[in-house]
Design an enzyme around this catalytic site. Sequence first.
Site, PDB file in Angstrom:
ATOM      1  CE  LYS A   1      -7.090   1.268   4.006  1.00  0.00           C
ATOM      2  NZ  LYS A   1      -5.949   1.790   4.493  1.00  0.00           N
TER       3      LYS A   1
ATOM      4  CD  GLU B   1      -2.084   1.391   3.022  1.00  0.00           C
ATOM      5  OE1 GLU B   1      -1.518   0.887   3.832  1.00  0.00           O
ATOM      6  OE2 GLU B   1      -3.444   1.795   2.939  1.00  0.00           O
TER       7      GLU B   1
ATOM      8  CB  CYS C   1      -4.032  -1.700   4.677  1.00  0.00           C
ATOM      9  SG  CYS C   1      -3.077  -1.437   6.303  1.00  0.00           S
TER      10      CYS C   1
ATOM     11  CG  ASN D   1       2.030   1.782   4.535  1.00  0.00           C
ATOM     12  OD1 ASN D   1       3.238   2.283   4.600  1.00  0.00           O
ATOM     13  ND2 ASN D   1       1.509   1.253   3.450  1.00  0.00           N
TER      14      ASN D   1
ATOM     15  CD  GLU E   1      -5.290   4.962   5.590  1.00  0.00           C
ATOM     16  OE1 GLU E   1      -5.956   4.384   4.635  1.00  0.00           O
ATOM     17  OE2 GLU E   1      -4.852   3.931   6.549  1.00  0.00           O
TER      18      GLU E   1
ATOM     19  CG  ASN F   1      -4.773   4.137   0.435  1.00  0.00           C
ATOM     20  OD1 ASN F   1      -4.016   3.395  -0.337  1.00  0.00           O
ATOM     21  ND2 ASN F   1      -4.604   4.037   1.812  1.00  0.00           N
TER      22      ASN F   1
HETATM   23  N1  CDT Z   1      -2.967   1.498   6.426  1.00  0.00           N
HETATM   24  C1  CDT Z   1      -3.933   1.110   7.403  1.00  0.00           C
HETATM   25  O1  CDT Z   1      -5.076   0.502   6.788  1.00  0.00           O
HETATM   26  N2  CDT Z   1      -3.515   0.730   8.352  1.00  0.00           N
HETATM   27  C2  CDT Z   1      -4.292   0.055   9.470  1.00  0.00           C
HETATM   28  C3  CDT Z   1      -4.002   0.676  10.892  1.00  0.00           C
HETATM   29  C4  CDT Z   1      -5.149   0.429  11.593  1.00  0.00           C
HETATM   30  S1  CDT Z   1      -4.910   1.579  13.091  1.00  0.00           S
HETATM   31  C5  CDT Z   1      -5.715   2.970  12.714  1.00  0.00           C
HETATM   32  C6  CDT Z   1      -4.400  -1.381   9.404  1.00  0.00           C
HETATM   33  O2  CDT Z   1      -5.724  -2.107   9.455  1.00  0.00           O
HETATM   34  O3  CDT Z   1      -3.397  -2.051   9.506  1.00  0.00           O
END
Ligand code: CDT
Length: 308
Positions: free
Chosen positions: A122, A46, A167, A192, A141, A105
């Site tokens: 996303k 991502e 993600c 990420n 985000e 995204n």
């Molecule tokens: N980038 C991304 O979606 N990261 C989320 C972090 C969640 S905490 C706000 C994840 O689900 O890994």
Amino acid sequence: MRVIKIGGAQMGPIQKAEDRASVVARMIALLDRAAEQGCGLVVFPELALTTFFPRWKEHEADIPSFYEDAMPNAATQPLFDRAKAHGIAISFGYAERTPEGRRFNTSILTDRTGAIVGKYRKVHLPGHVEYDPERTHQHLEKRYFEPGDLGFPVWRNEGAVMGMCICNDRRWPETWRVMGLQGVELVVLGYNTPSVNSQMGDEGLEKRLYHSELSITSGAYQNACWAVAVAKAGDEDGHPLMGGSIIVDPNGFVVARAQTEGDELIVADADMDACNFGKETIFDFARHRRIEHYGRITAQTGATPPQD
Ligand code: CDT
């Protein structure tokens, strides 16, 4: 047998100051390694072209410069060219800005000629809109992107039915089932994921890796599909991201796993016909699903417990 040799191209950290040319050179180096191993598909993370900028407030980073107005563009064309030269299909994520100024995204999927065959935006954006002083780190985000408007499509590509998610989407069974209902055989995704929960410090690396793997292995098993989940990992300007990239088979077993938090290629031979048994037996949706009981899934968002 319909075997695709899949490469999961985990990327180490990208600092705020690292430019696109440097990042694309790293991606091409991973692609070259994948070519040496005979990969037919390589999956990158991502937001593969930049640091995970949603952790920053506008004044802390040059946020507009992190978006791509076209794909491919001058910076990424060398990646597409090298993928075409190797005959490798690729998928990677980036921050998309449309001509109308909408921001998503996004991830794309190409065929082995470098032509984009699929685009995904996303859907499940995590985090928050406003700066939150209670958190140890920000996850903005919901400020920098709007929820995807393309649903969860799948595409016939390289002899398989492929889908994408990004993600946080991997944590939602709805993501997988909507693609499962279109016969998906391979789900590719990048992530990420901060190594520590910003609102609960004792949820550290071990638990976060577990939750990620739990989500991906259950999604793959319950939909009898392969999954490739690829991290951007390591320390980005003092902010740690977990690694743990994996390739998962249609029985939910991990068949390849990254060992580092740096640029690292994981590889597995994925036979798409291995999906058939699950799709024809325990997860034969046409025979076993009971849609008369699933109305709530699309009728409501929050939970509504019974009254006392
Ligand atoms: N980038 C991304 O979606 N990261 C989320 C972090 C969640 S905490 C706000 C994840 O689900 O890994």
